[in-house]
Each structure stands twice: as structure tokens, then as C-alpha cells.
Design a protein around this motif. Structure first.
Motif, PDB file in Angstrom:
ATOM      1  N   LEU A 135      -2.712 -26.042  -3.787  1.00 15.96           N
ATOM      2  CA  LEU A 135      -3.503 -25.135  -3.444  1.00 15.96           C
ATOM      3  C   LEU A 135      -3.852 -24.524  -4.750  1.00 15.96           C
ATOM      4  O   LEU A 135      -5.291 -24.053  -5.555  1.00 15.96           O
ATOM      5  CB  LEU A 135      -3.174 -24.872  -2.221  1.00 15.96           C
ATOM      6  N   PHE A 136      -3.157 -24.405  -5.235  1.00 14.23           N
ATOM      7  CA  PHE A 136      -2.247 -23.556  -6.338  1.00 14.23           C
ATOM      8  C   PHE A 136      -2.376 -24.588  -7.650  1.00 14.23           C
ATOM      9  O   PHE A 136      -1.367 -24.910  -8.049  1.00 14.23           O
ATOM     10  CB  PHE A 136      -2.410 -22.345  -6.669  1.00 14.23           C
ATOM     11  N   GLY A 137      -3.061 -24.400  -8.655  1.00  5.44           N
ATOM     12  CA  GLY A 137      -2.589 -25.415  -9.835  1.00  5.44           C
ATOM     13  C   GLY A 137      -4.056 -25.026 -11.018  1.00  5.44           C
ATOM     14  O   GLY A 137      -3.409 -23.603 -11.047  1.00  5.44           O
ATOM     15  N   ARG A 138      -3.979 -25.928 -11.971  1.00  3.42           N
ATOM     16  CA  ARG A 138      -4.376 -25.172 -13.480  1.00  3.42           C
ATOM     17  C   ARG A 138      -4.986 -24.266 -12.928  1.00  3.42           C
ATOM     18  O   ARG A 138      -5.586 -23.418 -13.868  1.00  3.42           O
ATOM     19  CB  ARG A 138      -4.091 -26.506 -14.410  1.00  3.42           C
TER      20      ARG A 138
ATOM     21  N   GLU B  69       0.608  -0.919   0.068  1.00  9.03           N
ATOM     22  CA  GLU B  69       0.297   0.002   0.086  1.00  9.03           C
ATOM     23  C   GLU B  69       1.259   0.928   0.096  1.00  9.03           C
ATOM     24  O   GLU B  69       0.585   2.429  -0.106  1.00  9.03           O
ATOM     25  CB  GLU B  69      -1.202  -0.012   1.064  1.00  9.03           C
ATOM     26  N   GLN B  70       1.740   1.405   0.727  1.00 12.13           N
ATOM     27  CA  GLN B  70       2.555   2.848   0.991  1.00 12.13           C
ATOM     28  C   GLN B  70       3.778   2.712  -0.735  1.00 12.13           C
ATOM     29  O   GLN B  70       4.001   3.639  -1.071  1.00 12.13           O
ATOM     30  CB  GLN B  70       3.657   1.835   1.599  1.00 12.13           C
ATOM     31  N   LEU B  71       3.512   1.557  -1.403  1.00 11.88           N
ATOM     32  CA  LEU B  71       4.123   1.726  -3.252  1.00 11.88           C
ATOM     33  C   LEU B  71       2.541   1.844  -3.650  1.00 11.88           C
ATOM     34  O   LEU B  71       2.523   2.621  -5.046  1.00 11.88           O
ATOM     35  CB  LEU B  71       4.375   0.272  -3.463  1.00 11.88           C
ATOM     36  N   GLY B  72       1.506   1.996  -3.279  1.00 17.34           N
ATOM     37  CA  GLY B  72       0.657   2.923  -3.506  1.00 17.34           C
ATOM     38  C   GLY B  72      -0.250   1.171  -4.619  1.00 17.34           C
ATOM     39  O   GLY B  72      -1.108   1.949  -5.620  1.00 17.34           O
ATOM     40  N   MET B  73      -0.463   0.425  -3.976  1.00 18.00           N
ATOM     41  CA  MET B  73      -0.757  -0.184  -4.770  1.00 18.00           C
ATOM     42  C   MET B  73      -2.465  -1.005  -4.096  1.00 18.00           C
ATOM     43  O   MET B  73      -2.687  -0.717  -2.717  1.00 18.00           O
ATOM     44  CB  MET B  73      -0.144  -1.623  -4.459  1.00 18.00           C
ATOM     45  N   HIS B  74      -3.278  -1.268  -4.962  1.00 18.42           N
ATOM     46  CA  HIS B  74      -4.497  -1.857  -4.022  1.00 18.42           C
ATOM     47  C   HIS B  74      -4.340  -3.312  -3.813  1.00 18.42           C
ATOM     48  O   HIS B  74      -3.898  -4.223  -4.162  1.00 18.42           O
ATOM     49  CB  HIS B  74      -5.951  -1.160  -5.036  1.00 18.42           C
ATOM     50  N   VAL B  75      -4.437  -4.009  -2.232  1.00 21.97           N
ATOM     51  CA  VAL B  75      -4.347  -4.988  -1.384  1.00 21.97           C
ATOM     52  C   VAL B  75      -6.008  -5.140  -1.648  1.00 21.97           C
ATOM     53  O   VAL B  75      -6.970  -5.083  -1.067  1.00 21.97           O
ATOM     54  CB  VAL B  75      -3.859  -5.205  -0.643  1.00 21.97           C
ATOM     55  N   HIS B  76      -6.039  -7.352  -2.047  1.00 17.32           N
ATOM     56  CA  HIS B  76      -7.001  -7.941  -1.222  1.00 17.32           C
ATOM     57  C   HIS B  76      -6.404  -8.888  -0.931  1.00 17.32           C
ATOM     58  O   HIS B  76      -5.397  -9.835  -1.843  1.00 17.32           O
ATOM     59  CB  HIS B  76      -7.869  -8.408  -2.529  1.00 17.32           C
ATOM     60  N   TYR B  77      -7.171  -9.907   0.126  1.00 19.31           N
ATOM     61  CA  TYR B  77      -6.419 -10.458   0.498  1.00 19.31           C
ATOM     62  C   TYR B  77      -7.181 -11.804   0.592  1.00 19.31           C
ATOM     63  O   TYR B  77      -8.511 -11.270   0.695  1.00 19.31           O
ATOM     64  CB  TYR B  77      -5.537 -10.539   1.772  1.00 19.31           C
ATOM     65  N   TYR B  78      -6.893 -13.052   0.763  1.00 17.16           N
ATOM     66  CA  TYR B  78      -7.903 -14.184   1.249  1.00 17.16           C
ATOM     67  C   TYR B  78      -7.321 -15.119   2.307  1.00 17.16           C
ATOM     68  O   TYR B  78      -5.897 -15.515   2.431  1.00 17.16           O
ATOM     69  CB  TYR B  78      -8.666 -15.297   0.222  1.00 17.16           C
ATOM     70  N   ASP B  79      -7.947 -15.217   2.772  1.00 17.99           N
ATOM     71  CA  ASP B  79      -7.454 -16.452   3.994  1.00 17.99           C
ATOM     72  C   ASP B  79      -9.201 -17.005   4.569  1.00 17.99           C
ATOM     73  O   ASP B  79      -9.652 -16.533   4.651  1.00 17.99           O
ATOM     74  CB  ASP B  79      -7.104 -15.664   5.492  1.00 17.99           C
TER      75      ASP B  79
ATOM     76  N   CYS C  42     -11.714 -10.990   0.519  1.00 23.21           N
ATOM     77  CA  CYS C  42     -12.432 -11.548  -0.594  1.00 23.21           C
ATOM     78  C   CYS C  42     -13.241 -12.731   0.562  1.00 23.21           C
ATOM     79  O   CYS C  42     -12.120 -13.429   1.486  1.00 23.21           O
ATOM     80  CB  CYS C  42     -11.093 -11.528  -1.804  1.00 23.21           C
ATOM     81  N   ASP C  43     -13.588 -12.859  -0.252  1.00 23.06           N
ATOM     82  CA  ASP C  43     -14.733 -14.035   0.798  1.00 23.06           C
ATOM     83  C   ASP C  43     -13.981 -15.724  -0.025  1.00 23.06           C
ATOM     84  O   ASP C  43     -14.845 -16.854   0.163  1.00 23.06           O
ATOM     85  CB  ASP C  43     -16.006 -14.233   0.389  1.00 23.06           C
ATOM     86  N   SER C  44     -13.461 -15.741  -1.032  1.00 22.49           N
ATOM     87  CA  SER C  44     -12.969 -16.891  -1.745  1.00 22.49           C
ATOM     88  C   SER C  44     -11.190 -16.732  -2.684  1.00 22.49           C
ATOM     89  O   SER C  44     -11.560 -15.189  -2.846  1.00 22.49           O
ATOM     90  CB  SER C  44     -13.968 -17.465  -2.836  1.00 22.49           C
ATOM     91  N   LEU C  45     -11.180 -17.944  -2.686  1.00 25.53           N
ATOM     92  CA  LEU C  45      -9.235 -17.622  -3.792  1.00 25.53           C
ATOM     93  C   LEU C  45     -10.306 -17.373  -5.004  1.00 25.53           C
ATOM     94  O   LEU C  45      -9.594 -16.240  -5.568  1.00 25.53           O
ATOM     95  CB  LEU C  45      -9.046 -19.108  -3.481  1.00 25.53           C
ATOM     96  N   GLU C  46     -11.640 -17.647  -5.966  1.00 30.23           N
ATOM     97  CA  GLU C  46     -11.594 -17.786  -6.969  1.00 30.23           C
ATOM     98  C   GLU C  46     -11.961 -16.500  -6.538  1.00 30.23           C
ATOM     99  O   GLU C  46     -11.762 -15.268  -7.941  1.00 30.23           O
ATOM    100  CB  GLU C  46     -12.849 -18.289  -6.742  1.00 30.23           C
ATOM    101  N   GLU C  47     -13.020 -15.851  -6.492  1.00 31.81           N
ATOM    102  CA  GLU C  47     -13.126 -13.748  -5.994  1.00 31.81           C
ATOM    103  C   GLU C  47     -11.612 -12.714  -6.109  1.00 31.81           C
ATOM    104  O   GLU C  47     -11.692 -12.365  -7.240  1.00 31.81           O
ATOM    105  CB  GLU C  47     -13.186 -13.478  -4.904  1.00 31.81           C
ATOM    106  N   LEU C  48     -10.963 -13.399  -5.649  1.00 33.66           N
ATOM    107  CA  LEU C  48      -9.120 -12.646  -5.150  1.00 33.66           C
ATOM    108  C   LEU C  48      -8.634 -12.696  -6.633  1.00 33.66           C
ATOM    109  O   LEU C  48      -8.722 -11.884  -7.212  1.00 33.66           O
ATOM    110  CB  LEU C  48      -8.836 -13.451  -3.788  1.00 33.66           C
ATOM    111  N   LEU C  49      -8.876 -14.218  -7.316  1.00 33.48           N
ATOM    112  CA  LEU C  49      -8.099 -13.971  -9.094  1.00 33.48           C
ATOM    113  C   LEU C  49      -8.781 -13.396  -9.692  1.00 33.48           C
ATOM    114  O   LEU C  49      -8.089 -12.500 -10.912  1.00 33.48           O
ATOM    115  CB  LEU C  49      -7.990 -15.781  -8.804  1.00 33.48           C
ATOM    116  N   GLU C  50      -9.954 -13.182  -9.381  1.00 33.91           N
ATOM    117  CA  GLU C  50     -10.380 -12.691 -10.681  1.00 33.91           C
ATOM    118  C   GLU C  50     -10.644 -11.344 -10.495  1.00 33.91           C
ATOM    119  O   GLU C  50     -11.113 -10.066 -11.339  1.00 33.91           O
ATOM    120  CB  GLU C  50     -11.839 -12.788 -10.099  1.00 33.91           C
ATOM    121  N   LYS C  51     -10.219 -10.862  -9.161  1.00 31.53           N
ATOM    122  CA  LYS C  51      -9.966  -8.893  -9.021  1.00 31.53           C
ATOM    123  C   LYS C  51      -8.372  -8.423  -9.358  1.00 31.53           C
ATOM    124  O   LYS C  51      -8.474  -7.164  -9.426  1.00 31.53           O
ATOM    125  CB  LYS C  51     -10.506  -8.518  -7.261  1.00 31.53           C
ATOM    126  N   VAL C  52      -7.547  -9.588  -9.297  1.00 32.09           N
ATOM    127  CA  VAL C  52      -5.995  -9.035  -8.590  1.00 32.09           C
ATOM    128  C   VAL C  52      -4.935  -9.382 -10.122  1.00 32.09           C
ATOM    129  O   VAL C  52      -5.766  -9.939 -10.860  1.00 32.09           O
ATOM    130  CB  VAL C  52      -5.462  -9.825  -6.948  1.00 32.09           C
TER     131      VAL C  52
END
Length: 398
Positions: A209-212, A160-170, A183-193
Motif C-alpha cells: 500500500l505504501f511505496g516509493r 488530539e489530547q497532546l495538541g496535535m491536529h489529526v487527519h485520517y483516511y479509510d 480525507c477523501d484519498s491517501l494522496e490528500e492526506l499525505l499532502e496535509k500532514v
């Protein structure tokens, strides 16, 4: 008491343990199971990093082992359930290298956005490629952080200090820092960033966790970073996404199978691809981080030996009493069943032993009772407590 420190742990750890009167042996590389079983003969304290695996077989072979210190963040290289069953207390360094990993992530995001590795390679080959094609500022771009723990949340703040917009999922409901959006899901995050950075732990559920499917969900020409665990990513799928151009760049610091020691050969399906940064698991490898890790974990081991403190242990009930021991301190690890405290105190009372201080804590199926006895702890008392059905291990400090 003897300690064995493997994998080139910083000398600060050796210094701290030696100051406490502990004999220390150090080795540079990791050990496999058979080698570790041989090396642990007569050793009570073991220090490792990420490549040495402390298995149930290792623990069963060495009942004298008291504690294991993981001089890193992760502990998936230790069979924690088996360690608890064998009364081996485990510690790690959950915070010491956070800043180092975050700074590497920031450096790699900027390097990929500006194609610095490609420009550097061209210059070394004598090619002057002065062009803005494909180069972008990170300011205004959107970063997606998968895993919002110590590292992920600090990365959020610096981005954020570099001026980026941040979304997160956990998977855990964590409060955002600054203007980060959950973000409520990993899928939601991937569509936004436009940039995805992974910072999850090594639990089994994160395997692949992260595949094709996830790479295909990423926005075209996005950037990808993995600085957490090699097993969480399908690197063949990442290679395909890079070759097709769907992913514009990747930075990888961790791999499913890593060499045991510096100088050993390394192979990856990602080698030779443009705008791909490969680093040899150096996220936390700064001098500052290694000093802090050495000091922190060695301090925990020394405190455990000197006073029985299990504060910040990753597998045992956490108990902290004053470091000064008056009389005899009884460290009673036991199965968490009703009546243990009353039974131990009954034994002490029957022998006329006065209790100066006492603390009990439980964690799952395990209980840990620390008792400062002012007087009269004899071999007979020790034998009676050891004979209790719930007793796992009893140690004393005088």
C-alpha cells in the motif's frame, strides 16, 4: 478435549481452558506447516498468534479440529475460507491490545520528534550533545492516520489530547472522533500532514500500500510509523527516503519476514539508520494486553465448546443461546440453501422430539442452526441429520 496453544500465549488462556476440563499443551515458538500438521494429531482447539499459519493443507489434514483462536488482532495467517469449508470456527481479539498499540505509537512519535534514540545512543558513547537542533514539540503538529478502525480512532483521540491536529483516511466511511478531519484519498492526506501512521489490516489489497510514490508525496522532513502489517510497506523505498532526508524519522514494529521465536536472528534494510526506531512486533506486547487477549480468546473458545456460541467469530454465522443446555443441543453447520430449517425440524418432529429453543444465522454460503431438543435425540436422529445434503458438520452438547 485437547487444546494446543502456540507462540507463548499468556498463561491466563491455559487456566481458563483447564477450568473447563480441556487438556492443554503449550509451546513457546511458532510452527511451520509440516510441524503444525504433526502437532495437531488428536487436537480439537488450536491457539496461535501472528507467526503460525493455518493453511488449507493443515485444515484438510485434521478434520477433528473444531476451532482456532488467534490471540491477536489479525487473522490473515488463517485461511478463513478453507476454515469455513472444513467447519472450523475462528476467533480473534479485535479490541484487547488497542490501547497498548496506541501508547507505543504516541511514545514513538514523541521520541522521533525529539531525536531521543539518537541522543540516547550518543550518551552511551560518551558524547554530550545538548542541542535543540532538529527537536520539536508534537503540540501543534499534524498527524495523518491511515486506517481509522479501533486503533486508528483511539490514536486520534490521544493525539488530539497532546495538541496535535489529526487527519485520517479509510476506505470505509467512518465518522470522526473529536476534531479529526477525514480525507477523501491517501494522496490528500499525505499532502496535509507532517507525521503518517499506518493502521490498516492484512487484506491482500493492502499489500505494498505504501511505496516509493507515497513516500515522495509526503511532505519533506515528515515522520513515518508502521505498527500494523509488514507487507503494507516497501521498506527499500522507505530506506531511500530516509537516506535522502526526505523522511526525517521512522518507527517500524512489523516486517514482511519475522523470526519465528525470540532470540532468532533478524535482518532489515532499515538497520543502522539514524532516527529509526525498530521494535520486534511488540505493539500489543504489554502484560495488560496479553492478559486481556488470553482471557478474551480463551473465553470464546470455551463458550464455543460448552454452548456452541459463535459470537464474534470471524468466519462463521454468529449465534448465541443461553449457556445452560437442557437435554441435547444440536449444532448444525450447513450450506446456506433453502429449506434446511424445515427439513431438520421435520426430522425432529418425525421422532417426536420437542424443541425448547432454536436459533438460525447465516453468513455467505454457510448457515448455523442451534437447536435445544428436550428429549429423544438418538443415534438414528443424528445419522438422519448428518445425511442431509446440506450438512457440513453436526455436533452435540449434552
Amino acid at each position: 478435549m485437547r487444546a494446543l496453544l502456540l507462540e507463548n500465549i499468556h498463561p491466563e488462556a491455559e487456566r481458563i481452558l483447564r477450568e473447563k476440563g480441556i487438556e492443554v499443551e503449550t509451546r513457546k515458538g511458532a510452527l511451520d506447516t509440516a510441524e503444525l500438521i504433526d502437532a495437531l494429531e488428536g487436537v480439537e482447539l488450536l491457539g496461535i498468534r501472528s507467526k503460525t499459519h493455518v493453511t488449507r493443507e493443515v485444515l484438510a489434514a485434521h478434520p477433528q479440529l473444531l476451532a482456532v483462536g488467534a490471540f491477536c488482532i489479525g487473522t490473515n495467517q488463517i485461511d478463513l475460507a478453507a476454515a469455513t469449508e472444513h467447519a472450523v470456527t475462528c476467533f480473534n481479539a479485535p479490541y484487547s491490545n488497542t490501547r497498548s498499540v496506541v501508547e507505543l505509537a504516541i511514545a514513538e512519535i514523541i521520541s522521533m520528534a525529539r531525536h531521543l534514540t539518537d541522543k540516547n545512543a550518543a550518551m552511551h558513547e560518551g558524547v554530550w550533545d545538548k542541542s535543540a537542533k532538529g527537536a520539536h514539540e508534537v503540540r501543534g503538529r499534524t498527524l495523518g492516520i491511515v486506517g481509522y478502525g479501533n486503533i486508528g480512532s483511539q490514536l486520534s483521540v490521544l493525539a488530539e489530547q497532546l495538541g496535535m491536529h489529526v487527519h485520517y483516511y479509510d476506505v470505509v466511511d467512518r465518522l470522526p472522533l473529536g476534531n479529526a478531519q477525514r480525507c477523501d484519498s491517501l494522496e490528500e492526506l499525505l499532502e496535509k500532514v507532517e507525521t503518517v501512521s499506518l493502521h490498516v489490516d492484512g487484506r491482500t489489497s493492502n499489500n505494498n500500500l505504501f511505496g516509493r510514490e507515497q513516500f515522495e508525496r509526503m511532505r519533506p522532513r515528515s515522520l513515518f510509523l508502521n505498527l500494523c502489517r509488514g507487507m503494507v510497506v516497501d521498506y527499500n523505498a522507505l530506506r531511500d527516503a530516509l537516506v535522502s532526508g526526505h523522511v526525517a524519522g521512522a518507527s517500524v514494529d512489523v516486517f514482511p519476514n519475522e523470526p519465528k521465536a525470540a532470540g532468532d536472528p533478524f535482518e532489515s534494510v532499515l538497520q543502522g539508520l539514524p532516527n529509526v526506531i525498530l521494535t520486534p512486533h511488540i505493539g500489543g506486547s504489554t502484560q495488560e494486553a496479553q492478559v486481556d487477549i488470553g482471557r478474551f480468546v480463551a473465553g470464546k473458545l470455551a463458550s464455543f465448546v460448552a454452548a456452541g456460541s459463535t459470537t464474534l467469530s470471524v468466519n462463521m454465522p454468529q449465534v448465541q443461546l443461553a449457556s445452560a443446555v437442557r437435554g441435547t443441543r444440536l449444532l448444525h453447520l450447513h450450506r446456506n440453501v433453502p429449506g434446511v430449517l424445515a427439513t431438520v425440524n421435520s426430522v425432529l418432529g418425525d421422532h417426536g422430539i420437542n424443541i425448547d429453543g432454536q436459533q438460525l444465522s447465516t453468513r455467505g454460503d454457510t448457515g448455523y442452526l442451534v437447536t435445544d431438543a428436550a428429549n429423544g435425540v438418538t443415534a438414528e436422529v443424528i445419522e438422519e441429520i448428518l445425511a442431509l445434503p446440506a450438512t457440513i458438520r453436526l455436533s452435540t452438547i449434552d
